[in-house]
Scaffold this motif. Structure first.
Motif, PDB file in Angstrom:
ATOM      1  N   ILE A 414       0.938  -1.334  -0.144  1.00 40.30           N
ATOM      2  CA  ILE A 414      -0.007   0.177  -0.151  1.00 40.30           C
ATOM      3  C   ILE A 414       0.845   1.397  -0.010  1.00 40.30           C
ATOM      4  O   ILE A 414       0.566   2.045  -0.761  1.00 40.30           O
ATOM      5  N   GLU A 415       1.976   1.239   0.908  1.00 44.29           N
ATOM      6  CA  GLU A 415       2.725   2.348   1.021  1.00 44.29           C
ATOM      7  C   GLU A 415       3.520   2.630  -0.383  1.00 44.29           C
ATOM      8  O   GLU A 415       3.673   3.793  -1.096  1.00 44.29           O
ATOM      9  N   HIS A 416       3.864   1.579  -1.124  1.00 41.20           N
ATOM     10  CA  HIS A 416       4.496   1.748  -2.313  1.00 41.20           C
ATOM     11  C   HIS A 416       3.666   2.231  -3.379  1.00 41.20           C
ATOM     12  O   HIS A 416       3.983   2.914  -4.068  1.00 41.20           O
ATOM     13  N   ALA A 417       2.551   1.618  -3.317  1.00 37.72           N
ATOM     14  CA  ALA A 417       1.514   1.926  -4.403  1.00 37.72           C
ATOM     15  C   ALA A 417       1.249   3.655  -4.432  1.00 37.72           C
ATOM     16  O   ALA A 417       0.972   4.464  -5.086  1.00 37.72           O
ATOM     17  N   TYR A 418       1.224   4.002  -2.569  1.00 38.69           N
ATOM     18  CA  TYR A 418       0.935   5.437  -2.618  1.00 38.69           C
ATOM     19  C   TYR A 418       2.159   6.397  -3.109  1.00 38.69           C
ATOM     20  O   TYR A 418       1.784   7.285  -3.642  1.00 38.69           O
ATOM     21  N   THR A 419       3.083   5.886  -2.895  1.00 39.00           N
ATOM     22  CA  THR A 419       4.290   6.565  -3.340  1.00 39.00           C
ATOM     23  C   THR A 419       4.207   6.757  -4.978  1.00 39.00           C
ATOM     24  O   THR A 419       4.517   7.620  -5.447  1.00 39.00           O
ATOM     25  N   THR A 420       3.934   5.674  -5.271  1.00 42.64           N
ATOM     26  CA  THR A 420       3.814   5.646  -7.125  1.00 42.64           C
ATOM     27  C   THR A 420       2.731   6.538  -7.489  1.00 42.64           C
ATOM     28  O   THR A 420       2.817   7.256  -8.274  1.00 42.64           O
ATOM     29  N   ALA A 421       1.711   6.558  -6.766  1.00 42.99           N
ATOM     30  CA  ALA A 421       0.393   7.430  -7.023  1.00 42.99           C
ATOM     31  C   ALA A 421       0.918   8.917  -6.860  1.00 42.99           C
ATOM     32  O   ALA A 421       0.563   9.889  -7.757  1.00 42.99           O
ATOM     33  N   LEU A 422       1.592   9.420  -5.707  1.00 39.48           N
ATOM     34  CA  LEU A 422       1.949  10.545  -5.544  1.00 39.48           C
ATOM     35  C   LEU A 422       3.067  11.177  -6.630  1.00 39.48           C
ATOM     36  O   LEU A 422       3.076  12.176  -7.193  1.00 39.48           O
ATOM     37  N   ARG A 423       3.843  10.169  -6.862  1.00 36.71           N
ATOM     38  CA  ARG A 423       5.008  10.607  -8.050  1.00 36.71           C
ATOM     39  C   ARG A 423       4.326  10.791  -9.392  1.00 36.71           C
ATOM     40  O   ARG A 423       4.496  11.662 -10.093  1.00 36.71           O
ATOM     41  N   GLU A 424       3.218   9.974  -9.732  1.00 42.36           N
ATOM     42  CA  GLU A 424       2.622  10.086 -10.903  1.00 42.36           C
ATOM     43  C   GLU A 424       1.880  11.226 -10.920  1.00 42.36           C
ATOM     44  O   GLU A 424       1.671  12.168 -11.918  1.00 42.36           O
ATOM     45  N   ALA A 425       1.227  11.665  -9.673  1.00 45.72           N
ATOM     46  CA  ALA A 425       0.348  13.097  -9.680  1.00 45.72           C
ATOM     47  C   ALA A 425       1.488  14.171  -9.790  1.00 45.72           C
ATOM     48  O   ALA A 425       1.164  15.234 -10.460  1.00 45.72           O
ATOM     49  N   TRP A 426       2.420  14.188  -9.066  1.00 50.20           N
ATOM     50  CA  TRP A 426       3.768  15.267  -9.230  1.00 50.20           C
ATOM     51  C   TRP A 426       3.874  15.256 -10.812  1.00 50.20           C
ATOM     52  O   TRP A 426       4.135  16.338 -11.206  1.00 50.20           O
ATOM     53  N   GLU A 427       4.476  14.047 -11.237  1.00 52.44           N
ATOM     54  CA  GLU A 427       4.863  14.248 -12.795  1.00 52.44           C
ATOM     55  C   GLU A 427       3.909  14.734 -13.591  1.00 52.44           C
ATOM     56  O   GLU A 427       4.049  15.384 -14.686  1.00 52.44           O
ATOM     57  N   ALA A 428       2.519  14.458 -13.582  1.00 51.62           N
ATOM     58  CA  ALA A 428       1.416  15.009 -14.333  1.00 51.62           C
ATOM     59  C   ALA A 428       1.101  16.287 -14.140  1.00 51.62           C
ATOM     60  O   ALA A 428       1.134  17.020 -14.933  1.00 51.62           O
ATOM     61  N   ARG A 429       1.183  16.664 -12.911  1.00 52.91           N
ATOM     62  CA  ARG A 429       1.274  18.238 -12.595  1.00 52.91           C
ATOM     63  C   ARG A 429       2.206  19.089 -13.412  1.00 52.91           C
ATOM     64  O   ARG A 429       2.120  20.077 -13.846  1.00 52.91           O
ATOM     65  N   ALA A 430       3.658  18.467 -13.084  1.00 56.64           N
ATOM     66  CA  ALA A 430       4.775  19.042 -13.680  1.00 56.64           C
ATOM     67  C   ALA A 430       4.601  19.023 -15.122  1.00 56.64           C
ATOM     68  O   ALA A 430       4.724  19.982 -15.924  1.00 56.64           O
ATOM     69  N   ALA A 431       4.222  18.190 -15.787  1.00 59.23           N
ATOM     70  CA  ALA A 431       3.890  18.022 -17.141  1.00 59.23           C
ATOM     71  C   ALA A 431       2.975  18.914 -17.784  1.00 59.23           C
ATOM     72  O   ALA A 431       2.997  19.731 -18.797  1.00 59.23           O
ATOM     73  N   LEU A 432       1.882  19.336 -16.862  1.00 56.67           N
ATOM     74  CA  LEU A 432       0.829  20.303 -17.305  1.00 56.67           C
ATOM     75  C   LEU A 432       1.390  21.501 -16.999  1.00 56.67           C
ATOM     76  O   LEU A 432       1.094  22.392 -18.022  1.00 56.67           O
ATOM     77  N   LYS A 433       2.016  21.982 -16.030  1.00 64.86           N
ATOM     78  CA  LYS A 433       2.737  23.255 -16.051  1.00 64.86           C
ATOM     79  C   LYS A 433       3.681  23.482 -17.128  1.00 64.86           C
ATOM     80  O   LYS A 433       3.821  24.470 -17.584  1.00 64.86           O
ATOM     81  N   ARG A 434       4.507  22.366 -17.544  1.00 65.91           N
ATOM     82  CA  ARG A 434       5.247  22.714 -18.859  1.00 65.91           C
ATOM     83  C   ARG A 434       4.620  22.867 -20.037  1.00 65.91           C
ATOM     84  O   ARG A 434       4.784  23.573 -20.868  1.00 65.91           O
ATOM     85  N   ALA A 435       3.440  22.137 -20.136  1.00 62.21           N
ATOM     86  CA  ALA A 435       2.640  22.255 -21.430  1.00 62.21           C
ATOM     87  C   ALA A 435       2.146  23.622 -21.293  1.00 62.21           C
ATOM     88  O   ALA A 435       1.934  24.332 -22.587  1.00 62.21           O
ATOM     89  N   LEU A 436       1.488  24.107 -20.269  1.00 61.19           N
ATOM     90  CA  LEU A 436       1.044  25.516 -20.083  1.00 61.19           C
ATOM     91  C   LEU A 436       2.141  26.585 -20.199  1.00 61.19           C
ATOM     92  O   LEU A 436       1.606  27.777 -20.159  1.00 61.19           O
ATOM     93  N   GLY A 437       3.315  26.400 -20.295  1.00 57.24           N
ATOM     94  CA  GLY A 437       4.542  27.362 -20.184  1.00 57.24           C
ATOM     95  C   GLY A 437       4.736  27.881 -18.967  1.00 57.24           C
ATOM     96  O   GLY A 437       5.364  28.883 -19.292  1.00 57.24           O
ATOM     97  N   GLU A 438       4.438  27.319 -17.727  1.00 59.57           N
ATOM     98  CA  GLU A 438       4.715  28.124 -16.491  1.00 59.57           C
ATOM     99  C   GLU A 438       6.201  27.575 -16.274  1.00 59.57           C
ATOM    100  O   GLU A 438       6.723  26.578 -16.530  1.00 59.57           O
ATOM    101  N   THR A 439       6.798  28.369 -15.568  1.00 61.39           N
ATOM    102  CA  THR A 439       8.227  28.282 -15.020  1.00 61.39           C
ATOM    103  C   THR A 439       8.191  28.158 -13.446  1.00 61.39           C
ATOM    104  O   THR A 439       9.371  27.928 -12.999  1.00 61.39           O
ATOM    105  N   ARG A 440       7.305  28.305 -12.859  1.00 57.25           N
ATOM    106  CA  ARG A 440       7.096  28.381 -11.252  1.00 57.25           C
ATOM    107  C   ARG A 440       5.914  27.381 -11.034  1.00 57.25           C
ATOM    108  O   ARG A 440       5.033  26.941 -11.764  1.00 57.25           O
TER     109      ARG A 440
END
Length: 440
Positions: A414-440
């Motif tokens: 469960i903890e490993h899966a939660y870490t994977t979900a958190l990492r996926e959520a962070w990478e998805a949000r980072a990719a969205l910021k990059r796609a929208l042209g944000e630098t911060r």
């Protein structure tokens, strides 16, 4: 009589569980604290700022702006005049001729075309550097999350090893008194060593992630670096400047704007090629002084005989016209037009790629946030409670060691899966910021 004999056994078991075990192995020190500093650690914003200031590849790209500025300055300069000097003498005689000439190209129609082209080149270069900054900030944001995820795995590994060590110490003490079969002790020891090996692997992954982050920040691998923010805080605090419903204009992205600027550069080059195929004029002027004579003699102003000789001064001026009779830059104009066609196609491709990137990132971000919400609710709390209950039941002798191992592995999953979900959520949000042209 039987009851009286049982009382000392229960008392002995209670004493063994309550008193510290003599000769037990000390719990290994945690390894995760070397990566985290809640007070002096580097935040994500600080990491991005440091990368934008120190990253060598970005500094190299920024040098292109200075190059473009120099080309813009050069394009605005007018052609230099040409100065000529000539001296002629008569071999074995006294005649001589000296002349000084100057030629000045007017550079008609051409200077404006050169300046316009270099100005648009400068704009495109600046936008290219801005886009490189956007990508670098996105890379730092992504790698910071990767490092935080690796550190979280190391923290979990430390906690699991510490808990397994305590449990093994208790069971080993029981086994020494005969209250627990030695098999339970050996099973827990195998599990403990496995957890220690997994912790070492998690530490290695954290080391590798930190080294990659240091590279993006322009740091050497030997420099110390600690994180201040955890993966949970990153995911919780991360927001975007505009939600999916507002649909930030794709044309605001630096890479799309750079592609548009390249089209403008191609237009300027077409105009420059046409200007250079027009008529041009160069002005020239000459001053000549000639000293010439003949071997005959004649009467001078005073009536005396003297050699026939004279000094003459000439001044001339004129203009040279370059007539574009055959070469009107037809080939260069055609090449510039073809270049514009390619630039227009690349602009359309950049817009299409940007729209697809935004749509994909939005879909990924939405689902990842839902997954994190599911895990951060009752799932992890119940998994922890179940593990604690099973351990307490085992301590009371109502569960087997296999029950503990099974529940412990389920909790780790469960903890490993939660870490994977958190990492996926962070990478998805980072990719969205990059796609929208944000630098911060």
């Amino acid at each position: 009589m039987t009851a009286c004999r049982r009382i000392p056994r229960f008392m002995l078991a209670a004493i063994v569980l309550a008193a510290p075990v003599h000769g037990q192995e000390a719990a290994p020190p945690p390894l995760a604290p070397q990566y985290v500093d809640a007070q002096a650690g580097v935040t994500l914003d600080t990491a991005i700022t440091r990368a934008l200031e120190r990253q060598p590849s970005l500094r190299a790209v920024r040098a292109d702006i200075a190059i473009a500025q120099g080309m813009r300055q050069q394009a605005g300069l007018r052609p230099n005049p040409t100065l000529t000097f000539e001296r002629r003498t008569e071999p074995g005689g006294t005649d001589s001729l000296s002349s000084v000439g100057i030629q000045w190209p007017l550079d008609l129609f051409r200077r404006g075309g050169r300046v316009q082209t270099t100005e648009r080149e400068l704009q495109a270069t600046q936008l290219g550097v801005t886009d490189r900054e956007r990508l670098l900030a996105a890379d730092v944001r992504m790698q910071y999350g990767v490092a935080a995820a690796a550190v979280r795995e190391a923290v979990i590994a430390d906690e699991v090893v510490a808990a397994a060590q305590r449990q093994w110490d208790i069971v080993r003490a029981r086994a020494e008194t005969g209250a627990t079969p030695p098999l339970d002790r050996d099973l827990l020891e195998v599990e403990l060593r496995r957890f220690e090996a997994e912790r070492l692997l998690a530490t290695g992954r954290a080391d590798a992630a930190m080294v990659q982050l240091k590279q993006l920040l322009g740091m050497s691998p030997e420099e110390p670096l600690r994180l201040r923010e955890t993966l949970e805080s990153l995911v919780t605090a991360s927001t975007i400047a505009a939600g999916p419903e507002s649909s930030v204009s794709i044309s605001a992205r630096p890479d799309v704007r750079e592609a548009e600027a390249r089209v403008a550069v191609s237009d300027a080059r077409i105009d420059q090629a046409r200007r250079e195929g027009r008529v041009d004029v160069s002005l020239f002027g000459t001053y000549m002084r000639m000293d010439a004579g003949f071997p005959q003699q004649g009467f001078g102003p005073t009536g005396a005989l003297e050699r026939v000789r004279g000094r003459f001064n000439y001044v001339s001026g004129g203009a040279m016209v370059m007539v574009p009779l055959f070469n009107r830059n037809q080939g260069q104009i055609a090449a510039a037009q073809a270049e514009r066609t390619g630039a227009e196609a690349r602009r359309e491709a950049a817009e299409l790629a940007a729209r697809a990137e935004v749509a994909s990132a939005q879909a990924r971000d939405a689902q990842a946030q839902r997954a994190v919400t599911l895990y951060s609710g009752r799932v992890r709390t119940l998994a922890r409670q179940n593990l604690d209950v099973v351990r307490q039941t085992f301590d009371l002798g109502r569960a087997t060691v296999f029950d503990v191992l099974t529940e412990q592995r389920r909790y780790l999953d469960i903890e490993h899966a939660y870490t994977t979900a958190l990492r996926e959520a962070w990478e998805a949000r980072a990719a969205l910021k990059r796609a929208l042209g944000e630098t911060r």
